[in-house]
Scaffold this motif. Structure first.
Motif, PDB file in Angstrom:
ATOM      1  N   THR A  80       0.827  -1.208   0.000  1.00 27.57           N
ATOM      2  CA  THR A  80       0.000   0.000   0.000  1.00 27.57           C
ATOM      3  C   THR A  80       0.863   1.262   0.000  1.00 27.57           C
ATOM      4  N   TYR A  81       1.941   1.239   0.776  1.00 27.47           N
ATOM      5  CA  TYR A  81       2.830   2.397   0.827  1.00 27.47           C
ATOM      6  C   TYR A  81       3.841   2.376  -0.326  1.00 27.47           C
ATOM      7  N   ALA A 104      -6.817  -2.664  -1.050  1.00 31.67           N
ATOM      8  CA  ALA A 104      -5.390  -2.324  -1.071  1.00 31.67           C
ATOM      9  C   ALA A 104      -4.610  -3.376  -1.851  1.00 31.67           C
ATOM     10  N   ARG A 139      -4.406   3.549  -4.643  1.00 28.62           N
ATOM     11  CA  ARG A 139      -3.339   3.249  -3.690  1.00 28.62           C
ATOM     12  C   ARG A 139      -3.096   4.435  -2.752  1.00 28.62           C
ATOM     13  N   ILE A 145      -5.859   4.856  -0.164  1.00 28.72           N
ATOM     14  CA  ILE A 145      -5.773   3.886   0.932  1.00 28.72           C
ATOM     15  C   ILE A 145      -4.573   4.199   1.827  1.00 28.72           C
ATOM     16  N   GLN A 146      -3.491   4.647   1.222  1.00 30.57           N
ATOM     17  CA  GLN A 146      -2.327   5.051   2.008  1.00 30.57           C
ATOM     18  C   GLN A 146      -2.712   6.146   3.000  1.00 30.57           C
ATOM     19  N   PHE A 193      -4.740   4.696   5.770  1.00 28.42           N
ATOM     20  CA  PHE A 193      -3.881   3.962   6.711  1.00 28.42           C
ATOM     21  C   PHE A 193      -3.093   4.911   7.601  1.00 28.42           C
ATOM     22  N   LYS A 194      -2.685   6.050   7.046  1.00 33.39           N
ATOM     23  CA  LYS A 194      -1.942   7.005   7.867  1.00 33.39           C
ATOM     24  C   LYS A 194      -2.836   7.583   8.962  1.00 33.39           C
TER      25      LYS A 194
END
Lengths: 206, 206
Positions: free
Chosen positions: A178-179, B114, B125, B128-129, B132-133
DNA sequence: CTCTTAGTTGACCAGTCAGTAAAATAATAA
DNA sequence: TTATTATTTTACTGACTGGTCAACTAAGAG
């Protein structure tokens, strides 16, 4: 015996390459055939369906992972702790190579298919479940070794610890993908050792 | 002002429901339209593409997860440790409900997308990144609280610990989905607490 | 040399894919 | 009432989906 062919092999290799990089549904039979230089008729001569090919590709991915990664590490002359560290380092190398040569971190090909297809195709889900159980077995052995080496307390539960480690590794792959950053695995890898601490066996209740 | 409509909303809800259960590529625009009772022309009146809808659906999933799960837990009157425990319990409940009502454990809808789309669609992407952060941010706050409560040592690095916990949770979702077993999350959940132990801050090297 | 077996080829299928264009229809604002 | 704006509807594209089929070809065995 009729004529021989490497078409089947080429299709499997193309499937592993393309599906690992993208996804099951994003790669069609047509593209698979073009990539492997095989006509569609030949494809269906060797595989009854795209799904059947995928099951075989999964087997192959797992076999490759064992012979190229798990077995050499498991059989090496080092402590269990060092073996986990080597696994992490190797994983990081693979992810870095992905990023360099393919432009993106692809994560774990098996985990990718697990999330994409588990609710859609029971045969594939069961195949991956089987792979994960085998994988957990490897980790269990490592943990048992670690207990015997005196590096982990005897109360440690090898099975649940092994499962926790597999979950964590798959989670790191997901985050790394994902990153699009291979360093996730190396930066957070030490967490594996933490997951080994004070995980006690729980007696099964019937 | 022209006429009003709830079609856009219905499409978003259908997208969340269908894509969460199956996958992005397994659900077509046509099926999305049939499920939401909207004609295809209307679909493209509200969304320029299936991809654009998916980005909006992701935002909505995350908003729902925050208001339905993270915020209530974070704002509750309990220790950080208890909050992590509640998160695990709630996750287990959701997965059990999935299995009971839909027949299978669907895991984390965001994590699913993801892995399916990160290498295929940079916009998704990055979305979603970003999610997530933010998610990691929640966990960071919990860990800082825990340090202040004296439950974790001051050397604990909130950021990397939070990331490790997110990875572990996503990994548990992946395993739970693969085994089609909601109990994975509850059985292995305690690992979250282990990931908090002795994770020290590392000074950044320029 | 021929039979058999295994592999190859290309044309073809119905169905679906994401996406388009334009006409028809409501609702509101002036 | 009329003009404007937002939404709906239908019909349509061209490309692609997984999969089929029958004719064709090459290689080894008898």
């Amino acid at each position: 015996m009729g004529r021989t062919s490497d078409a089947k092999e080429k299709i499997i290799e193309s499937a592993i390459e393309l599906i690992s990089l993208r996804s099951y549904n994003a790669v069609g039979v047509q593209e698979l055939c073009e990539h492997s230089g095989v006509k569609k008729g030949s494809f269906y001569h060797f595989f009854p369906s795209k799904r059947d090919l995928t099951v075989i590709a999964l087997d192959r991915m797992w076999a490759n992972f064992k012979t190229g990664m798990l077995d050499p590490i498991y059989n090496s002359e080092s402590t269990a702790r060092e073996k986990f560290q080597t696994l992490l380092e190797k994983s990081h190398e693979y992810q870095s190579a992905d990023k360099d040569y393919k432009g993106c971190v692809t994560g774990c090909s098996i985990g990718n298919l697990a999330l994409e297809l588990s609710t859609q195709d029971e045969v594939i889900r069961l195949k991956i479940q089987e792979i994960f159980k085998e994988w957990t077995g490897y980790f269990e052995n490592l943990i048992i070794d670690s207990i015997n080496e005196g590096d982990l307390p005897v109360e440690t539960d090898p099975h649940s610890t092994a499962q926790a480690i597999l979950a964590y590794i798959e989670g790191l792959s997901l985050l790394g993908k994902t990153y699009n950053d291979p360093s996730v695995t190396s930066r957070l890898g030490e967490g594996i050792m933490q997951l080994c601490i004070t995980r006690k066996k729980v007696k099964k209740t019937a």
